[in-house]
Design a protein around this motif. Sequence first.
Motif, mmCIF file in Angstrom:
data_model
loop_
_atom_site.group_PDB
_atom_site.id
_atom_site.type_symbol
_atom_site.label_atom_id
_atom_site.label_comp_id
_atom_site.label_asym_id
_atom_site.label_seq_id
_atom_site.Cartn_x
_atom_site.Cartn_y
_atom_site.Cartn_z
ATOM 1 N N PHE A 301 -41.653 42.741 63.652
ATOM 2 C CA PHE A 301 -41.197 43.893 62.862
ATOM 3 C C PHE A 301 -40.437 43.425 61.618
ATOM 4 N N HIS A 302 -39.573 42.422 61.784
ATOM 5 C CA HIS A 302 -38.849 41.888 60.629
ATOM 6 C C HIS A 302 -39.790 41.151 59.680
ATOM 7 N N LEU A 303 -40.826 40.537 60.225
ATOM 8 C CA LEU A 303 -41.817 39.860 59.376
ATOM 9 C C LEU A 303 -42.501 40.867 58.454
ATOM 10 N N PHE A 304 -42.834 42.045 58.985
ATOM 11 C CA PHE A 304 -43.519 43.056 58.188
ATOM 12 C C PHE A 304 -42.602 43.632 57.115
ATOM 13 N N THR A 305 -41.384 43.998 57.494
ATOM 14 C CA THR A 305 -40.469 44.566 56.499
ATOM 15 C C THR A 305 -40.061 43.531 55.455
ATOM 16 N N HIS A 306 -39.904 42.277 55.896
ATOM 17 C CA HIS A 306 -39.544 41.215 54.958
ATOM 18 C C HIS A 306 -40.647 40.972 53.942
ATOM 19 N N ALA A 307 -41.904 41.092 54.371
ATOM 20 C CA ALA A 307 -43.013 40.853 53.444
ATOM 21 C C ALA A 307 -42.987 41.843 52.288
ATOM 22 N N LEU A 308 -42.603 43.085 52.548
ATOM 23 C CA LEU A 308 -42.614 44.103 51.495
ATOM 24 C C LEU A 308 -41.570 43.829 50.427
ATOM 25 N N PHE A 309 -40.297 43.669 50.845
ATOM 26 C CA PHE A 309 -39.262 43.534 49.815
ATOM 27 C C PHE A 309 -39.210 42.133 49.221
ATOM 28 N N LYS A 310 -39.676 41.102 49.943
ATOM 29 C CA LYS A 310 -39.637 39.766 49.355
ATOM 30 C C LYS A 310 -40.735 39.590 48.318
ATOM 31 N N ALA A 311 -41.914 40.160 48.542
ATOM 32 C CA ALA A 311 -42.946 40.136 47.505
ATOM 33 C C ALA A 311 -42.484 40.882 46.268
ATOM 34 N N LEU A 312 -41.786 42.003 46.442
ATOM 35 C CA LEU A 312 -41.227 42.732 45.304
ATOM 36 C C LEU A 312 -40.189 41.898 44.574
ATOM 37 N N LEU A 313 -39.384 41.156 45.309
ATOM 38 C CA LEU A 313 -38.364 40.309 44.693
ATOM 39 C C LEU A 313 -39.001 39.225 43.834
ATOM 40 N N PHE A 314 -40.082 38.632 44.306
ATOM 41 C CA PHE A 314 -40.776 37.612 43.516
ATOM 42 C C PHE A 314 -41.437 38.218 42.278
ATOM 43 N N LEU A 315 -42.011 39.406 42.412
ATOM 44 C CA LEU A 315 -42.631 40.031 41.250
ATOM 45 C C LEU A 315 -41.591 40.404 40.196
ATOM 46 N N CYS A 316 -40.415 40.853 40.634
ATOM 47 C CA CYS A 316 -39.342 41.135 39.670
ATOM 48 C C CYS A 316 -38.909 39.853 38.961
ATOM 49 N N ALA A 317 -38.779 38.772 39.713
ATOM 50 C CA ALA A 317 -38.433 37.489 39.095
ATOM 51 C C ALA A 317 -39.518 37.041 38.127
ATOM 52 N N GLY A 318 -40.799 37.260 38.485
ATOM 53 C CA GLY A 318 -41.881 36.901 37.573
ATOM 54 C C GLY A 318 -41.872 37.723 36.301
ATOM 55 N N SER A 319 -41.567 39.008 36.416
ATOM 56 C CA SER A 319 -41.473 39.846 35.224
ATOM 57 C C SER A 319 -40.341 39.389 34.302
ATOM 58 N N ILE A 320 -39.214 39.009 34.890
ATOM 59 C CA ILE A 320 -38.080 38.520 34.093
ATOM 60 C C ILE A 320 -38.425 37.199 33.413
ATOM 61 N N ILE A 321 -39.041 36.287 34.159
ATOM 62 C CA ILE A 321 -39.405 34.991 33.587
ATOM 63 C C ILE A 321 -40.436 35.155 32.479
ATOM 64 N N HIS A 322 -41.399 36.046 32.691
ATOM 65 C CA HIS A 322 -42.437 36.266 31.686
ATOM 66 C C HIS A 322 -41.856 36.888 30.414
ATOM 67 N N SER A 323 -40.910 37.797 30.569
ATOM 68 C CA SER A 323 -40.318 38.449 29.407
ATOM 69 C C SER A 323 -39.316 37.558 28.689
ATOM 70 N N MET A 324 -38.698 36.622 29.401
ATOM 71 C CA MET A 324 -37.709 35.724 28.819
ATOM 72 C C MET A 324 -38.306 34.397 28.367
#
Length: 580
Positions: A301-324
Amino acid sequence: MSCLSRVGAPLLCGVFLYCFSLFLWFFGIMNSGLSLNSGYVVEWQFFSFCGMEWTFPVIVDYVSVIFSCLVCLISGSVSLFSVSYMEGEVFLRRFMLKIMAFVASMNLLIYVPSLITILVGWDGLGIVSFALVIYYQNKKSLAAGMLTVLANRIGDVFLILCICLMVNWGDWGLSTGMFGDFGIIICFLLVVGGMTKSAQIPFSAWLPAAMAAPTPVSALVHSSTLVTAGVYLIVRFYSSLIEVPEVLWFLSKVGGLTLLMAGLSACFETDLKKIIALSTLSQLGLMMFTIGIGYPLVATFHLFTHALFKALLFLCAGSIIHSMMDAQDSRILGGLNGLLPFSSSCLVMSSVVLCGMPFLSGFYSKDLILEDSFTSMVGTLELVVVLVGAGLSLVYSMRLMLTGVFGQYFGSSLITFSVESGYMLVSMGVLSVGAIVGGWNLQVIWVDASGFSVISGFMKLMVGIVTFGGLGYFVVMKVVKVMETEKGSSSVIMGLKYFFSSMWFMGAISGSFLSGGGLNKGVNMHLYLDSGWMEIFGGQGAFYGVSYMVGSHSAMQSSGVLVFVRVSLIIVVFCLVLWL
């Protein structure tokens, strides 16, 4: 039309994966005949030889269908995100082909419960992840790729040894229980093989090093799929591992240490992507600890919930890196709440979900794990380690938000600054919905994963302290700054910072052993064995020996009949002497 041909591959892949994920959610979970405690197993037998049956089983139950649905959802978001992030790449179709090969290997691993056929998906993940890590083709990515593939090959060796030892049972399913002399060895090899894929101690060095890959790869491979393959493998064969409590005891101790080590290292890291990678490693340690204390469904159950918000965290970091303009040092980032409002908002929201704030996705699984830790038969020291490691998630999340989002910007001129594209907004928006309501939705449809633990008011208070105790980071940092300004940084404090930031020297212990010592030993063995003594006593030596004998025999025969008769008499006399 030319623009569509350029972005057509990731766009079509994203739409296809979204549609397949939607199909699995509605027709595979909501409207299917699957029950919570059962599933379907379809098995094809290819041949049988000496009591061993070569079969290809496919299992369809709640765990496999939900995991495949989440993998396709995250892969679709990553494909859509790649339209903007990888827009300057020449070989974009080749990149998307690798992504789809990775998704296919992951689904093969999910639906196949046989150990010998699961090795196909397991090796496919290793090969494709190596190709994705070295995508930029520079020295840093090549070193990270070699470290990744060598660590994964260790897990492959352990699984192959499991397959060899399981010939005694006549079955590679590992679902009927392990009995006999080899039971504990097979279970131990299986657990250590899963630990290599999930980067547990002492195989933790490859996960932060793999951040040399593109950010979409990190969001897909190193957040929710590849690193969770080891956890999923152990959960799938938990019915056999439960008969060997020594292995589960070992797994819980290693998971607790990995949780604490990764959390402390993330508190001293400055690279944006490595902080998120270390938080992933910390959550993987928490999952392994949960499996070790006897709660595999809660860990899933924690694996499933972790997959959702951790993928979002990486995409946010990628958007910041790409814009900066590829700036990912958190010490120079700042003011993102005004420059990138949507990405910074999603970053803050996913960090809050990671901390386990109430009524978000991470709360339902993380709170349940902490409650089960109190009711399980674990020691006091182990419980303290887990509580401290779980509480550190708020510390490094607050540190990341204070420096990267709400701090002062120390970068270059904003003339090179760019904004988020529509593809990035859609991909992050889809995962944001999952990070907010995904845990509640999974808890509603998958009641067995919720569990039931009766704890006292004091234990519930401790859970609240662990969840919100990281807010004391402000006070601790103020005290540390005052001490540093008054007395200067002492050697003890600097030594502790270096020790924690180096992941307890895991890079020197496992990384250097694999990439440095292992490759050097391989070169020396090639020089002194393959090209040295083995050539002398092997192929080249045999060739020169036979050539000398043939040349001597030819010279003897070409010298005349008298010489041939004399040599023949000498050989006959020598043979008679030996016979007598």
